[in-house]
Motif scaffolding. Structure first.
Motif, PDB file in Angstrom:
ATOM      1  N   SER A  22       0.846  -1.187   0.000  1.00 26.71           N
ATOM      2  CA  SER A  22       0.000   0.000   0.000  1.00 26.71           C
ATOM      3  C   SER A  22       0.886   1.242   0.000  1.00 26.71           C
ATOM      4  CB  SER A  22      -0.899   0.001   1.238  1.00 26.71           C
ATOM      5  OG  SER A  22      -1.477   1.271   1.420  1.00 26.71           O
ATOM      6  N   LEU A  23       0.779   2.049  -1.025  1.00 24.12           N
ATOM      7  CA  LEU A  23       1.579   3.269  -1.109  1.00 24.12           C
ATOM      8  C   LEU A  23       1.259   4.199   0.053  1.00 24.12           C
ATOM      9  CD1 LEU A  23       3.607   5.037  -2.571  1.00 24.12           C
ATOM     10  CD2 LEU A  23       1.740   5.913  -3.974  1.00 24.12           C
ATOM     11  N   SER A  24      -0.023   4.338   0.393  1.00 27.17           N
ATOM     12  CA  SER A  24      -0.389   5.235   1.487  1.00 27.17           C
ATOM     13  C   SER A  24       0.199   4.758   2.813  1.00 27.17           C
ATOM     14  CB  SER A  24      -1.908   5.396   1.593  1.00 27.17           C
ATOM     15  OG  SER A  24      -2.524   4.148   1.798  1.00 27.17           O
ATOM     16  N   ASP A  25       0.235   3.441   3.045  1.00 27.60           N
ATOM     17  CA  ASP A  25       0.848   2.918   4.271  1.00 27.60           C
ATOM     18  C   ASP A  25       2.340   3.238   4.318  1.00 27.60           C
ATOM     19  OD1 ASP A  25      -1.551   1.899   5.163  1.00 27.60           O
ATOM     20  OD2 ASP A  25      -1.121  -0.169   4.532  1.00 27.60           O
ATOM     21  N   GLU A  26       3.011   3.145   3.190  1.00 26.91           N
ATOM     22  CA  GLU A  26       4.440   3.462   3.136  1.00 26.91           C
ATOM     23  C   GLU A  26       4.687   4.941   3.407  1.00 26.91           C
ATOM     24  OE1 GLU A  26       7.201   1.582   2.983  1.00 26.91           O
ATOM     25  OE2 GLU A  26       5.774  -0.048   3.229  1.00 26.91           O
ATOM     26  N   VAL A  27       3.842   5.808   2.862  1.00 32.46           N
ATOM     27  CA  VAL A  27       3.990   7.246   3.089  1.00 32.46           C
ATOM     28  C   VAL A  27       3.796   7.550   4.574  1.00 32.46           C
ATOM     29  CG1 VAL A  27       2.983   9.517   2.628  1.00 32.46           C
ATOM     30  CG2 VAL A  27       3.338   7.915   0.749  1.00 32.46           C
ATOM     31  N   ILE A  28       2.772   6.964   5.189  1.00 31.85           N
ATOM     32  CA  ILE A  28       2.522   7.169   6.616  1.00 31.85           C
ATOM     33  C   ILE A  28       3.691   6.662   7.442  1.00 31.85           C
ATOM     34  CG2 ILE A  28       1.085   6.429   8.564  1.00 31.85           C
ATOM     35  CD1 ILE A  28      -1.289   6.431   6.537  1.00 31.85           C
ATOM     36  N   ARG A  29       4.227   5.487   7.133  1.00 31.30           N
ATOM     37  CA  ARG A  29       5.357   4.914   7.856  1.00 31.30           C
ATOM     38  C   ARG A  29       6.599   5.823   7.726  1.00 31.30           C
ATOM     39  NH1 ARG A  29       4.439  -0.144   7.766  1.00 31.30           N
ATOM     40  NH2 ARG A  29       4.463  -0.378   5.512  1.00 31.30           N
ATOM     41  N   GLU A  30       6.832   6.319   6.531  1.00 33.01           N
ATOM     42  CA  GLU A  30       7.993   7.201   6.320  1.00 33.01           C
ATOM     43  C   GLU A  30       7.856   8.490   7.108  1.00 33.01           C
ATOM     44  OE1 GLU A  30       9.413   9.969   2.702  1.00 33.01           O
ATOM     45  OE2 GLU A  30       9.331   7.829   2.216  1.00 33.01           O
ATOM     46  N   ARG A  31       6.674   9.081   7.100  1.00 28.70           N
ATOM     47  CA  ARG A  31       6.480  10.344   7.822  1.00 28.70           C
ATOM     48  C   ARG A  31       6.582  10.155   9.324  1.00 28.70           C
ATOM     49  NH1 ARG A  31       1.918  13.330   4.092  1.00 28.70           N
ATOM     50  NH2 ARG A  31       3.310  13.568   2.308  1.00 28.70           N
ATOM     51  N   ARG A  32       6.092   9.031   9.843  1.00 27.78           N
ATOM     52  CA  ARG A  32       6.210   8.767  11.283  1.00 27.78           C
ATOM     53  C   ARG A  32       7.665   8.572  11.677  1.00 27.78           C
ATOM     54  NH1 ARG A  32       1.043   4.774  12.003  1.00 27.78           N
ATOM     55  NH2 ARG A  32      -0.490   6.435  12.266  1.00 27.78           N
ATOM     56  N   SER A  33       8.467   7.971  10.815  1.00 29.72           N
ATOM     57  CA  SER A  33       9.878   7.745  11.154  1.00 29.72           C
ATOM     58  C   SER A  33      10.656   9.046  11.178  1.00 29.72           C
ATOM     59  CB  SER A  33      10.505   6.766  10.158  1.00 29.72           C
ATOM     60  OG  SER A  33      10.668   7.378   8.886  1.00 29.72           O
ATOM     61  N   GLU A  34      10.163  10.088  10.515  1.00 31.06           N
ATOM     62  CA  GLU A  34      10.850  11.383  10.495  1.00 31.06           C
ATOM     63  C   GLU A  34      10.523  12.233  11.708  1.00 31.06           C
ATOM     64  OE1 GLU A  34       9.996  13.234   6.773  1.00 31.06           O
ATOM     65  OE2 GLU A  34      11.025  11.717   5.615  1.00 31.06           O
ATOM     66  N   LEU A  35       9.525  11.826  12.484  1.00 27.07           N
ATOM     67  CA  LEU A  35       9.139  12.618  13.672  1.00 27.07           C
ATOM     68  C   LEU A  35      10.080  12.458  14.808  1.00 27.07           C
ATOM     69  CD1 LEU A  35       5.294  12.100  13.701  1.00 27.07           C
ATOM     70  CD2 LEU A  35       6.547  14.086  12.918  1.00 27.07           C
TER      71      LEU A  35
END
Length: 76
Positions: free
Chosen positions: A63-76
């Protein structure tokens, strides 16, 4: 207002003199030497293509949206 010389390096300003203050003080920093700014290219609508996106993701099974969410959470 007072003026104090100092040095800026790697995001840190080091003043040549120390000022005693019981509260935070607002400052204005003026760079006396020429600074070469890097000009970043701004994105335009021409930089985006759904066809290119489909081509890049044609073999992606997740899921592209799941990957985007995972990437953004890792940047926090």
């Amino acid at each position: 207002m007072i003026a104090i010389a100092g040095t800026y390096q790697n995001g840190v300003v080091k003043l040549d003199e120390e000022i005693a203050s019981k509260k935070p003080l607002k400052v204005i920093v003026t760079f006396l030497e020429e600074i070469e700014k890097s000009i970043e290219k701004r994105l335009t609508l021409d930089d985006f293509s759904f066809a290119k996106g489909w081509e890049i993701l044609k073999d992606y099974k997740g899921s592209l949206s799941d990957e985007v969410i995972r990437e953004r959470r890792s940047e926090l």
